[in-house]
Design an enzyme around this catalytic site. Sequence first.
Site, PDB file in Angstrom:
ATOM      1  N   GLY A  72      22.522   6.949  39.952  1.00 33.36           N
ATOM      2  CA  GLY A  72      23.457   7.475  40.991  1.00 33.36           C
ATOM      3  C   GLY A  72      22.852   7.266  42.280  1.00 33.36           C
TER       4      GLY A  72
ATOM      5  N   THR B 267      21.144  -0.170  38.259  1.00 31.57           N
ATOM      6  CA  THR B 267      20.181   0.288  38.012  1.00 31.57           C
ATOM      7  C   THR B 267      19.918   0.424  36.576  1.00 31.57           C
ATOM      8  OG1 THR B 267      19.559   1.463  39.895  1.00 31.57           O
ATOM      9  CG2 THR B 267      18.786   2.730  38.002  1.00 31.57           C
TER      10      THR B 267
HETATM   11  N1  ASP Z   1      19.263   6.059  41.685  1.00 26.12           N
HETATM   12  C1  ASP Z   1      18.995   4.803  42.151  1.00 26.12           C
HETATM   13  C2  ASP Z   1      18.500   5.061  43.461  1.00 26.12           C
HETATM   14  O1  ASP Z   1      18.963   5.819  44.146  1.00 26.12           O
HETATM   15  C3  ASP Z   1      20.234   3.813  42.210  1.00 26.12           C
HETATM   16  C4  ASP Z   1      21.027   3.717  41.055  1.00 26.12           C
HETATM   17  O2  ASP Z   1      21.091   4.351  40.058  1.00 26.12           O
HETATM   18  O3  ASP Z   1      22.094   2.632  41.049  1.00 26.12           O
HETATM   19  O4  ASP Z   1      17.818   4.196  43.980  1.00 26.12           O
END
Ligand code: ASP
Length: 324
Positions: free
Chosen positions: A238, A187
């Site tokens: 996250g 992300t």
């Molecule tokens: N926070 C993002 C989600 O839950 C994923 C990530 O940050 O890698 O979609």
Amino acid sequence: MGWAIALHGGAGDIPLSLPAHRREPAEAVLRHCLQIGVSALKANTPPLDVVELVVRELENSPHFNAGRGSVLTTNGTVEMEACIMDGTKKCGAVSGLSTIVNPISLARLVMEKTPHIYLAFDGAEAFAKEQGVETVESSHFITPRNIERLSQAKEANKVQLDYTQPPPPKDEPQDPAANEGDSQIGTVGCVAVDRHGNLATATSTGGFVNKMVGRIGDTPVIGAGTYANSFCAVSATGKGEFIIRATVARDVAALMEYKGLSLKEAAAYVIEQCTPKGTAGLVAVSVTGEVTMPFNTTGMFRACATEDEYSEFGIWPSLTDSAI
Ligand code: ASP
């Protein structure tokens, strides 16, 4: 008071053994994007334009889970999401996109061209068409690498996983929480403040590998994955479900606003006390040009720079990181 910028390319269980062929291209893109952002701030580009520019660049890279590199849902489709916000609390968000090349720019159009804040799925796609934004066939995302990721996640019965670790044996007892999602690489987010204290944040993601169709994470949720006010701008990454429960980005701003904490204190408190270990990280800048990038996961792809020539770049904790 000076300009400051920070960006992330995802927090998660990033093994120290991450192969160089996975690590180096992502690092190169992050360095390049930091450079783009710094040059734009030096040229007095407004922070809202800076964060959009940087996140577009990250979305255009196949090495991150956003835009072009987005991962697949359990049905083998793509549902991208993004959010943008500035220090005056103007904001726009999108979810459930399957054909948009740069979701962050669509989020900005929602903010600027509609009376609303958040558009999703068919309505968001229709709005994109109407605005003439660049699109691709949704089949464009069904790459061999993405198909492999999805089948590995399915085999391990996990909602994502992107470090291409071999799945554990099927008869090995598993913690059910483990299936709620190890964060994966990818992300992306960017926060920036200029010399005049104008703040902005932008976050973009493909979500988790093997997520349910229709699942919305923290990224487009104002106050969870993305938030800015007159104190700070925050972009989190996250496990979205934990970040939403803890209203991570808003809590950082609230601790500054109501408790008088510094940016670093507020962000460290939220990452250490409000989210379980292994679930979250964030990048943030304050109106006075402070920057912080705490995380409680194994690692977080991150980079920052400030006008007084402080700069940091890393994946795993450095000796000066206190949030682990
Ligand atoms: N926070 C993002 C989600 O839950 C994923 C990530 O940050 O890698 O979609």
